[in-house]
Every structure is written in structure tokens, then in C-alpha cells.
Design a protein around this motif. Structure first.
Motif, PDB file in Angstrom:
ATOM      1  N   TYR A   1      67.209 112.703 -34.455  1.00 56.77           N
ATOM      2  CA  TYR A   1      66.943 112.456 -35.442  1.00 56.77           C
ATOM      3  C   TYR A   1      67.406 112.967 -37.026  1.00 56.77           C
ATOM      4  CZ  TYR A   1      63.652 110.463 -38.783  1.00 56.77           C
ATOM      5  OH  TYR A   1      62.627 109.855 -39.926  1.00 56.77           O
TER       6      TYR A   1
ATOM      7  N   SER B   1      58.083 102.217 -29.112  1.00 53.22           N
ATOM      8  CA  SER B   1      57.252 101.983 -29.625  1.00 53.22           C
ATOM      9  C   SER B   1      56.354 102.326 -29.352  1.00 53.22           C
ATOM     10  CB  SER B   1      57.196 100.649 -29.701  1.00 53.22           C
ATOM     11  OG  SER B   1      56.367 100.770 -31.642  1.00 53.22           O
TER      12      SER B   1
ATOM     13  N   GLY C   1      60.225 101.536 -34.035  1.00 51.65           N
ATOM     14  CA  GLY C   1      59.746 101.062 -35.278  1.00 51.65           C
ATOM     15  C   GLY C   1      60.813 101.502 -36.317  1.00 51.65           C
ATOM     16  N   ALA C   2      60.845 101.618 -37.347  1.00 52.77           N
ATOM     17  CA  ALA C   2      61.534 102.651 -38.618  1.00 52.77           C
ATOM     18  C   ALA C   2      60.780 104.393 -38.008  1.00 52.77           C
ATOM     19  CB  ALA C   2      61.019 102.140 -39.968  1.00 52.77           C
ATOM     20  N   GLN C   3      60.952 105.073 -38.297  1.00 56.67           N
ATOM     21  CA  GLN C   3      60.494 106.517 -38.092  1.00 56.67           C
ATOM     22  C   GLN C   3      60.649 107.035 -40.005  1.00 56.67           C
ATOM     23  OE1 GLN C   3      62.455 106.850 -34.583  1.00 56.67           O
ATOM     24  NE2 GLN C   3      60.681 107.189 -33.554  1.00 56.67           N
ATOM     25  N   VAL C   4      59.971 108.114 -39.740  1.00 58.83           N
ATOM     26  CA  VAL C   4      60.048 109.264 -41.361  1.00 58.83           C
ATOM     27  C   VAL C   4      60.152 110.171 -40.338  1.00 58.83           C
ATOM     28  CG1 VAL C   4      59.078 109.526 -43.065  1.00 58.83           C
ATOM     29  CG2 VAL C   4      59.602 107.160 -43.206  1.00 58.83           C
TER      30      VAL C   4
ATOM     31  N   GLU D   1      56.514 107.044 -36.594  1.00 57.86           N
ATOM     32  CA  GLU D   1      56.241 105.594 -36.276  1.00 57.86           C
ATOM     33  C   GLU D   1      55.889 104.745 -37.093  1.00 57.86           C
ATOM     34  OE1 GLU D   1      57.462 101.582 -33.444  1.00 57.86           O
ATOM     35  OE2 GLU D   1      55.851 104.054 -32.780  1.00 57.86           O
ATOM     36  N   LEU D   2      56.361 104.386 -38.238  1.00 59.26           N
ATOM     37  CA  LEU D   2      55.817 103.557 -39.953  1.00 59.26           C
ATOM     38  C   LEU D   2      55.288 102.008 -38.646  1.00 59.26           C
ATOM     39  CD1 LEU D   2      58.326 103.602 -42.562  1.00 59.26           C
ATOM     40  CD2 LEU D   2      56.505 105.191 -41.990  1.00 59.26           C
TER      41      LEU D   2
ATOM     42  N   ARG E   1      67.616 111.468 -47.368  1.00 61.50           N
ATOM     43  CA  ARG E   1      67.308 109.493 -47.306  1.00 61.50           C
ATOM     44  C   ARG E   1      68.989 109.199 -46.930  1.00 61.50           C
ATOM     45  NH1 ARG E   1      64.024 106.435 -51.659  1.00 61.50           N
ATOM     46  NH2 ARG E   1      62.366 107.223 -49.812  1.00 61.50           N
TER      47      ARG E   1
ATOM     48  N   HIS F   1      61.732 104.895 -46.314  1.00 66.59           N
ATOM     49  CA  HIS F   1      62.390 103.824 -45.907  1.00 66.59           C
ATOM     50  C   HIS F   1      62.951 104.525 -44.647  1.00 66.59           C
ATOM     51  CE1 HIS F   1      62.778 102.430 -49.568  1.00 66.59           C
ATOM     52  NE2 HIS F   1      63.259 103.185 -50.244  1.00 66.59           N
ATOM     53  N   ASP F   2      63.724 103.714 -43.736  1.00 66.05           N
ATOM     54  CA  ASP F   2      63.346 104.239 -42.899  1.00 66.05           C
ATOM     55  C   ASP F   2      64.676 105.444 -42.525  1.00 66.05           C
ATOM     56  OD1 ASP F   2      63.508 104.870 -39.630  1.00 66.05           O
ATOM     57  OD2 ASP F   2      64.674 103.106 -39.489  1.00 66.05           O
ATOM     58  N   GLY F   3      64.245 106.386 -41.630  1.00 65.56           N
ATOM     59  CA  GLY F   3      65.918 107.837 -41.023  1.00 65.56           C
ATOM     60  C   GLY F   3      64.858 108.730 -42.617  1.00 65.56           C
TER      61      GLY F   3
END
Length: 985
Positions: free
Chosen positions: A114, A266, A311-314, A327-328, A356, A381-383
């Protein structure tokens, strides 16, 4: 039950697709595939089994498996997994530990994947949130179903066991299993339909039936063994498959039993499907973060738990309470991500950034800290990788106080703060019996406005120790000194560091700073001047004491019990018993052993000590002296503020002489002489106030030439003059005409003891002060010892030993000396005797008061440390050396030396009768003419020694004989004096 398929490739896929693939490949029915029976795999060949594994691998997304099926190909048959914890594979502790290790490696691998593009240093423990909960998860961690409490809303069904207890005249107890048609058959009552009812409803129905059919009966209804059911775990779970679980199991129970959610699965959207419909969506974050388990429904037979891909991750890292990769699920802003991370820590700052991935610019950094506030509404946002930075550990606008204060440390600076303000809070310590404050200077280190560098300055305290009203600046460092801090400037450690060749003291950072940074000629000059004056005045030099002890200095001996034993160490346990053995020269064995110098005490039957004949130890070198001298303890201020030590030396004034505490004293410019004198403890009783020597360093700089001045410190105007760093003060003593020391008298004086002396006092004066001589006194045999004479005698013996050793080498190499062990041993013994024999320092002088009165020129001036041994009149004469019966004989008036030698048996064969000599009681030595052709009568007074040496002619007459005669004479004189000293102690 579930298949556990060991494989060398990753198995990822949905159970439904797996079952369909198995149906196509092997012609098995879907029902048979879903049953999870191991008999199906038993019928497969190894090639067919590999095809089934390959089908699993092709049907699952990459990266969803945890690598637990890496041993495929071993021939093991997959085993079904039940509610009791499954097979023994998971219960094996070794395999369980290996599973945990592999799971931890997977978590770290996902973290690296990541964050592989980011340049910001993230925490080492930053991991995907929640997945570590499943590391090492095993069904054996759950309690058995029989011990699980059954809730009232539990829906019973076929397979559950109902226990009924009937109380009447004849009590009865039944265990009734619900049949497939949903009824239980109660004996004497018949079937009762209970399927689909909650447990509370079952209790009411059964009790009502029993009470209606049996009059007066009461019933108790409980649940026994619960039914098991089959559910399915599919999607991104670590161990997908069919599982037989308890009817009380929930979604989380099933997930743990299946090894947990895979890293690609997830945690926010775990679905429970029943009859083809999604009946519940479990967000694991609700359970982990908020403790909300409302979506964790109880399972029903045939339920399917599906874990979709993550899903999307931050990532949120830095000064947050729960750094992790999240996970978002509806979170869109920085503020929502900070809530997931538990909020900010108290140490967080407004400096926050987002790294980002930009499709057009690659990795970019977005600043979300604006105007000292984190922009919580900023989108994520994702990532994204959010970094909350820590507040700077550096404290701005502070002042620091160190040294001799009650509360050292840092204090907040404010405009208008003065030195007095901050010291009032820090509370400088007052002097007491343990430590004293140092008042002449307070030091401040501050940053210059022009260059931004740190520089020291010294401030002078006011009257009574009051500090000046100096305005402070931000980041000032204030140092308050103590007496021990200042005394360390005069220590041997500092002197060694200034000299550049001393030992390194790693425990004192201040000395390291001094060694590296000292470049001041003034500081070096002061240290060396003070060191030389310190040594010349005999101040506390630790090495001086060690050196004097090594040299046998009489001043270090106990004067209350004077004895010659202290000059050299005596060999324990070796003694002689009579005076005949008082002097032995070269009478040992052939190898030189026993050639020792034995000093007697002058009386037959009393013991004498044997002094070692080995060579003297060499004195330590200058480098060794530094190691022998004890190290001074480094004060704490030079550990806390090491850079202060070089500055203090440059700001010091050298004070020595007649003051109570000589040393180097740091001062501020303009410090009054009075303050320096007070710091040095004031003058001693012998200090001359009118004759103080002063050298001004400031004047030397102006004129280029140093000049001595004489000050009268008894005047107030003199004490008010300003002192400057580099000045030198020498407080001279008052001339009192009194010597620093005493003269000791022993033996036949009326009042023996120690007598202080004044300059120019003579021996007759001391004898007169001691009451004169007694009637038994023998002044002709008195022994006067002096330290300066002892040292000169010691040097003479060492030089004679060196000359004799060189002559011995010359004689041997030239062939002049017979090559025999006896000759070499004899001469080696003489050399050793010279090197190890105690020196007395006898001064041959007249001690008879009547003679001294008649001839004043013989009356010598006494010196401090002199010792006068006044013996009784003896009645014996000692004959020693190369005679047949050496010893002590009675004195007979009128007999000469030859008669006494005859009384001792005459000469031996090896005697040198032409070189025999007589030692008179006064210490004088005379040669005796005892041969037949050359005879001169010599009167022998009582207390004399007649010494007959060995004939040295066989050795080498022309090289050694003359040297040996002088050596024998010197050793014999010393032995005679030591005998007198021993008799009078």
C-alpha cells in the motif's frame, strides 16, 4: 463440513462457482458437491484432484488467499470442519504458531504494497485495520455448545433435544428430540408440534399440554443438545467452504471458524444471504470501533456468508490515536477519517499532509494544514495517505537555568523578564556545610543578534550576592556556579587536558570539550603558572605524596616511632639473633643468594631485620603518574553544560600563596579584588597584606610586556580595584624567622622529644633546650641524621652500584675476572646490597656541649627534620668481616685494633688484612695498618667497629679492589649508625 485442500497455488473463489466447476469436471451432482462429503475427493485420481485445485485458483481473484494451502501435492485428503474446532491440524501448537507467523507476514506485505510509492516515513506498526483480529483464529477458541446459554427467542427445529421433567406422584424425566416433522412425542400425552416456535413458546406449549392431560402435574422444560446445521463461507475469506456449526452461531462465529476475512476481503460489507436474498450486511468496523453487534445475526441452516473484495482504502498515520490503513464505507472527508482513527493526540500539530496518487501527476502532496488548523472537510480518495505531524519538541521562547540552584530547568521567557526574575523562581542555593555558592560571577550563554551563534558572557553579582537586573533574551542559558565547580578548574584532570598529553576522562564531557576547543593562550598560561606554583609550595599534589612514599621520604614516616625500617621494605620472617651477624658482606652461597645487608640493633640477643637485597623498583614514569593519581570527580555542571569549562578557564584569575583556598577563580570584567580575596577564603595568618604580588594581564596586552606590582590589600581603595581575566595574585607570607619543622632528640638527653626551631638555631641550642646531656651520655658516639644527607647518600650508593656493575661487565668481557660462579655471585650480592641497603644520612659532627662551647665553629646549624640519637657510653667493641669469630668483645682500655682482631680469632684465609678499617663512634672511618711490615698503633675507643673486608685481589685487583674498599666502608658506617639508632628507639 468444509474441505481443507492443501495446495501449492492460491485458492480463491466462491463456493458456488467451485461447486459448478466440480460438476462440470467430474459429473457430480450439485447436492453432493454442497454436502462437502470427503467421499467425493476419495474417488478422484491425483490428476483430477489437481484439476479441481486449478479450477479453484482460476475462479478466485489474485491475492485473496493467505497462503495456508501451500503444501498441496502431499497426498493429504481434505477434511471436513465442524463446530467443535475441526481436525487436529488447527489444534497443533506448532502449526498454529506457523500460521500466525505467516499471517503477520501477509499483513506486513500488504502494508508495504500500500505504501510502496510514498516518500513520507510512516510508522513501523501501520497495518490494515481489523485484519490482525483473525491472526491465528481457530474454532477451538470458542466454548462448547453445551455450555452456551440459550436465549428465549431461540427458534427450535428438528434435531434439538427437549428435556421435560414432570412432577407428580410418580416423577418422570424425558429427553425428547424434535423429529423431522417438527414434533416431540411425550409419553402418555402424544405428539406436540414445536417446530418454528421460539424456546419460550415451546416451554409454554409443553407445560400447558402436560397440565391439561395430567391432573396436578407440573413440568419443567429445558433445552439439551442443540442441533447442528450447515452454512457456507464464500468470497474473500481465508478458508472458504461448507461448515457444520451450532444453531446458536452468528456471522462472526462462522468467520472466525473459517480463519477470518482475507486481506483482500472487505470488513465493511460482509453479506448474509438466506434463500437467495441479502438479509444482513455486517460492518466489522461497527463491532471493532463502536462495539455495535446489531447486524451480527444468528445463522440458519443453509445460510451463505459472502465476503466481497475490499473497497477503497486510506492510510492515516502520525499523531492519531489509532494509526492504520482504513477501508472506506461512506467516509469522504479528512474529518471522518480522523474519527475512524480515534481522533488526534495531544501532541498533534496543525501540520498535516495527504500523499495522493494523481493520474496526471503521479504522487502529489496536498497540504491540509491551513492557518494553524487541519482542514477536516478536505476530500479523501482511494490510495490516500494522511500524515498528521507531531508538534515540534523544541520549546521556543524559553530560558534555561543550570547549576547551583534549587529548581534547575527551563522557564518560559516573556518580554521584560530579567535575570533576577528567573533566579527568584529557580532559587539559587545558599552555602552550607556540604557545598558553598560561588558569588563572583554568573554566566549567561545567548545567541548573538548578528551572527546567530552562541556566546558566553560573565556577569558580576552585586553586594550580598544580588544578581544584576540583566534583561534576558529568548533561549538564554544561565549557569550558577558552586565552590566545587570552581575548584575543579585547578584539578590534575584539567591540568592534564591543557597539557594535551593527559589521560582521557570519558565520564567528564567538559574535559573533552576542553581538549578539543582550548586555544586560549591566557587560559593555558594560568593553568601552568598555577600548577608550577602549586608544586613549588607543596600544595595538595597527590602524586607528590606517592613519590615521597616510593622514595622513602622521612617526612612521610611516623615521627612518633622513628625507625630505619621504613626506608625499604623488610622481608617478613627473616631475622638474625646476635650482633655477630650485624654485617655480612659476600658470605653467601656461590649463586649470590644470601649476599644481603643485615642491620642489627646493637645488642646481642635482640632481633634485627633483614632488608631485601633485590634491586629497587623503578619510579613510575610521568605517564604512569597520571594513572596512579586518583581522578577528580567531574562536577555535574560540566556534564550538563560541557562547553562551559573552556570559557571558565579563559575568564579566570590565578590566586596562590598565603590564602586559604588557592586556585583559579573565574571573574567578570570589573570584579573587585575584594570579591576575589573573599572567594579564595581570605588570607592565612601568615599572609602579608602589605606585600601582595600582582600581574595585570590587561596591562600586558596594552604594553606587550608583563610587569609585577606590589599591592597593599589592607587598604579599602586597593580592594576596590577591578580584576580582569588573566590576572595573577601571589600572596606572600610574612617573614617570621621560624622554620617549618622540628628537630627530634632521642636517647641520653634530659628531655627527649620534638623541638620546633627558628632560623639559625644551632645544635648546642637544641641540646640546651632539651636540658643537656645525662650522666650516661656518650657524645662521641652520637648520631645526627639529616634528610638532605640521606638523599645524597642514596644517590652515591646508586652511582657506586652502577659503576661496580659496569666494572664487573668490563672485567668479565676482558677476561680479567676469573670465570666462576662464586666470583660473580659475590659481586652481584655487593651490587644488590648497594641498591637495597637503607640510607641513614648521618652527618659527622661534634655533639659534646663543652667542646661546642669552646669551638663555636663546630656548632652546626640544625635543619627541620634533623634527628639526634644520643647513646649511652658503650663497653664493647665490634669486630666483623673476615675474622674467625666475628662478634662483640669487651672494651679494655689501652688495647689497639690488632689485639681486638686477635680476640676475634684473627684473620681468615680470604681476609684483606692490609685494607682493614676502623669505624669510630663519631662515624669517622680510619684505615688500619695491621701487616707485619707496616704496623701503626691505633687506639680503639668504646663503641667502635673493626671491619676486615674480603680480599678482592683474586677477583681483579686493579679494577675492583679500590671500588670495593670504599663500598665496604660506606655500608659498614651505615650499619654502625643504624645500630646506634636501634638502641635508642
Amino acid at each position: 463440513m468444509r474441505f481443507e485442500l492443501p495446495a501449492s497455488r492460491r485458492l480463491i473463489g466462491e463456493w458456488v462457482r467451485c461447486a459448478a466447476t466440480a460438476l462440470v469436471l467430474f459429473g457430480c451432482g450439485i447436492a453432493a458437491a454442497q454436502s462437502g462429503s470427503p467421499d467425493i475427493l476419495d474417488t478422484l485420481s491425483p490428476e483430477q484432484r489437481q484439476q479441481l485445485i486449478d479450477a479453484y485458483a482460476e475462479s478466485r481473484p489474485m491475492g485473496s488467499n493467505d497462503g495456508s494451502f501451500e503444501q498441496y501435492g502431499s497426498g493429504e485428503v481434505p477434511q471436513a470442519r465442524g463446530s467443535d474446532g475441526g481436525s487436529g491440524v488447527q489444534d497443533d501448537p506448532v502449526l498454529g504458531a506457523e500460521r500466525q507467523r505467516q499471517a503477520r507476514q501477509r499483513v506486513l506485505q500488504l502494508r508495504r504494497q500500500y505504501l510502496r510509492f510514498t516518500d513520507t516515513p510512516f510508522s513501523a506498526n501501520l497495518e490494515p485495520f481489523g485484519y490482525s483480529l483473525f491472526i491465528g483464529a481457530a474454532p477451538s477458541t470458542f466454548a462448547p455448545v453445551d455450555n452456551f446459554p440459550v436465549p428465549a427467542d431461540y427458534v427450535v427445529g428438528p434435531g434439538d433435544l427437549i428435556r421435560v421433567q414432570i412432577y407428580e406422584n410418580n416423577n418422570a424425566s424425558y429427553a425428547l428430540e424434535i423429529s423431522r416433522d417438527g414434533a416431540i412425542n411425550i409419553p402418555g400425552i402424544g405428539p406436540v408440534d414445536v417446530a418454528g416456535l421460539r424456546f419460550a413458546e415451546v416451554q409454554q406449549t409443553v407445560r400447558a399440554q402436560i397440565e391439561q392431560r395430567i391432573i396436578g402435574a407440573k413440568a419443567d422444560v429445558t433445552l439439551g443438545r442443540l442441533r447442528s446445521m450447515q452454512i457456507f463461507l464464500v468470497g474473500d475469506v481465508n478458508q472458504p467452504g461448507s461448515y457444520t456449526v451450532s444453531s446458536l452461531s452468528t456471522m462472526t462465529n462462522a468467520l472466525f471458524q473459517g480463519g477470518g476475512v482475507g486481506l483482500s476481503g472487505s470488513l465493511r460489507k460482509i453479506q448474509l444471504k438466506r434463500g437467495g436474498r441479502v438479509v444482513s450486511t455486517l460492518d466489522f468496523y461497527d463491532l471493532l470501533i463502536r462495539g455495535d453487534a446489531h447486524a451480527d445475526l444468528r445463522l440458519m441452516p443453509g445460510d451463505v456468508i459472502f465476503v466481497p473484495p475490499v473497497g477503497a482504502q486510506v492510510a492515516v498515520d502520525g499523531e492519531v490515536k489509532r494509526p492504520a490503513i482504513y477501508e472506506l464505507d461512506g467516509e469522504r472527508s479528512v474529518g471522518q477519517m480522523l474519527e475512524l482513527a480515534g481522533g488526534l493526540r495531544a501532541s498533534s500539530s496543525a501540520a498535516a499532509t495527504i500523499e495522493r496518487v494523481s493520474p496526471s501527476h503521479g504522487r502529489v502532496i496536498v497540504d491540509i494544514g491551513r492557518d494553524g488548523v487541519i482542514e477536516r472537510s478536505a476530500p479523501v480518495h482511494d490510495g490516500d495517505a494522511i500524515k498528521i505531524k507531531q508538534v515540534s519538541p523544541r520549546i521556543e521562547d524559553k530560558v534555561r537555568v543550570e547549576g547551583f540552584v534549587k529548581y534547575p530547568g527551563r522557564y518560559q521567557w516573556s518580554a521584560g523578564m530579567s535575570l533576577a526574575d528567573v533566579l527568584q523562581v529557580a532559587a539559587p542555593l545558599s552555602s552550607d556545610s556540604g557545598e558553598e555558592a560561588y558569588f563572583p560571577a554568573i554566566l549567561i550563554e545567548r545567541t548573538t543578534e548578528a551572527g546567530g551563534v552562541r556566546r558566553w558572557s560573565a556577569l558580576q553579582r552585586g553586594p550580598g550576592g544580588l544578581v544584576p537586573a540583566e534583561s534576558l533574551r529568548p533561549n538564554d542559558l544561565i549557569v550558577v556556579l558552586s565552590r566545587s565547580d570552581v575548584e575543579y578548574l585547578s584539578s590534575s584532570d584539567v591540568r592534564s587536558a591543557v597539557a594535551g598529553g593527559g589521560r582521557q576522562v570519558s565520564s567528564c564531557p567538559g574535559l573533552d570539550q576542553l581538549t578539543r576547543l582550548l586555544s586560549s593562550q591566557r587560559a593555558s598560561r594560568l593553568v601552568h603558572i598555577f600548577a608550577s606554583e602549586r608544586d613549588s609550595f607543596g600544595m595538595s599534589d597527590q602524586w607528590g605524596d606517592i613519590q615521597e612514599a616510593a622514595n622513602g621520604d622521612a617526612r612521610n614516616r611516623d615521627d612518633s616511632a622513628p625507625s630505619y625500617d621504613g626506608y625499604l621494605p623488610a622481608t617478613p620472617g627473616q631475622q638474625v639473633q646476635n650482633r655477630d651477624q650485624a654485617l655480612i658482606l659476600g658470605q653467601g652461597s656461590a649463586n649470590g643468594q644470601g649476599d644481603a645487608f643485615i642491620t642489627g640493633n646493637g645488642q646481642a640477643g635482640r632481633s634485627a631485620r633483614l632488608v631485601s637485597s633485590g634491586p629497587r623498583s623503578q619510579l613510575p614514569s610521568s605517564a604512569a603518574r597520571q594513572q596512579l593519581a586518583p581522578a577528580s570527580q567531574c562536577p555535574r555542571i560540566y556534564q550538563r553544560v560541557p562547553q562551559i569549562l573552556p570559557f571558565l578557564l579563559e575568564r579566570s584569575v590565578a590566586v596562590f600563596g598565603e590564602v586559604r583556598r588557592p586556585g583559579l577563580y573565574p571573574v567578570a570584567d570589573g570584579t573587585a579584588l575584594r570579591s576575589v580575596v573573599d572567594a579564595a577564603g581570605g588570607l592565612t595568618a601568615e599572609g602579608n597584606r602589605e606585600n601582595v604580588e600582582y600581574v595585570s594581564y590587561a596591562q600586558a596586552l596594552d604594553t606587550g610586556q608583563s610587569r609585577y606590582q606590589t599591592l597593599d590589600v589592607g587598604q579599602d581603595q586597593t580592594l576596590a580595584i577591578d580584576m580582569h581575566p588573566g590576572d595573577i595574585l601571589n600572596f606572600r607570607p610574612v617573614y617570621v624567622g621560624q622554620e617549618n619543622g622540628v628537630v627530634r632528640l632521642y636517647g641520653e638527653v634530659r628531655f627527649p622529644g620534638a623541638y620546633s626551631i627558628i632560623r639559625g638555631e644551632r645544635l648546642s641550642d637544641i641540646i640546651r633546650r632539651a636540658g643537656g646531656l645525662t650522666d650516661q651520655a656518650y657524645p662521641y658516639g652520637a648520631v645526627l641524621t639529616r634528610e638532605s644527607a640521606r638523599r645524597a647518600e642514596q644517590i652515591t650508593n646508586q652511582r657506586a652500584a652502577k659503576d661496580l656493575r659496569e666494572a664487573l661487565v668490563t672485567a668479565v668481557t676482558s677476561g680479567a675476572l676469573p670465570d666462576s660462579d662464586a666470583s660473580s655471585g659475590f659481586l652481584s650480592g655487593i651490587v644488590q646490597s648497594l641498591e637495597s641497603s637503607p640510607t641513614v644520612g648521618r652527618v659527622v659532627t661534634e655533639t659534646d656541649p663543652q667542646v661546642l662551647a669552646a669551638r663555636p665553629e663546630l656548632d652546626i646549624v640544625v635543619e627541620p627534620g634533623d634527628k639526634l640519637y644520643m647513646p649511652k657510653r658503650p663497653a664493647t667493641v665490634t669486630v666483623t668481616g673476615q675474622v674467625l669469630n666475628a662478634g662483640t668483645v669487651a672494651f679494655v682500655s689501652g688495647r689497639d685494633a690488632s689485639e681486638y682482631i686477635d680476640m676475634a680469632g684473627g684473620f681468615t684465609q680470604g681476609a684483606d688484612d692490609e685494607r682493614a678499617f676502623l669505624i669510630l663512634p663519631s662515624g669517622q672511618a680510619r684505615k688500619l695498618e695491621t701487616s707485619f711490615w707496616n704496623f701503626r698503633r691505633v687506639d680503639v675507643p668504646p663503641g667502635s667497629y673493626i671491619v676486615v673486608p674480603r680480599d678482592a685481589t683474586p677477583l681483579n685487583g686493579w679494577v675492583l679492589s679500590e671500588k670495593l674498599l670504599g663500598i665496604f666502608s660506606n655500608l659498614a658506617v651505615s650499619a654502625a649508625a643504624l645500630a646506634v639508632i636501634g638502641d635508642n628507639n
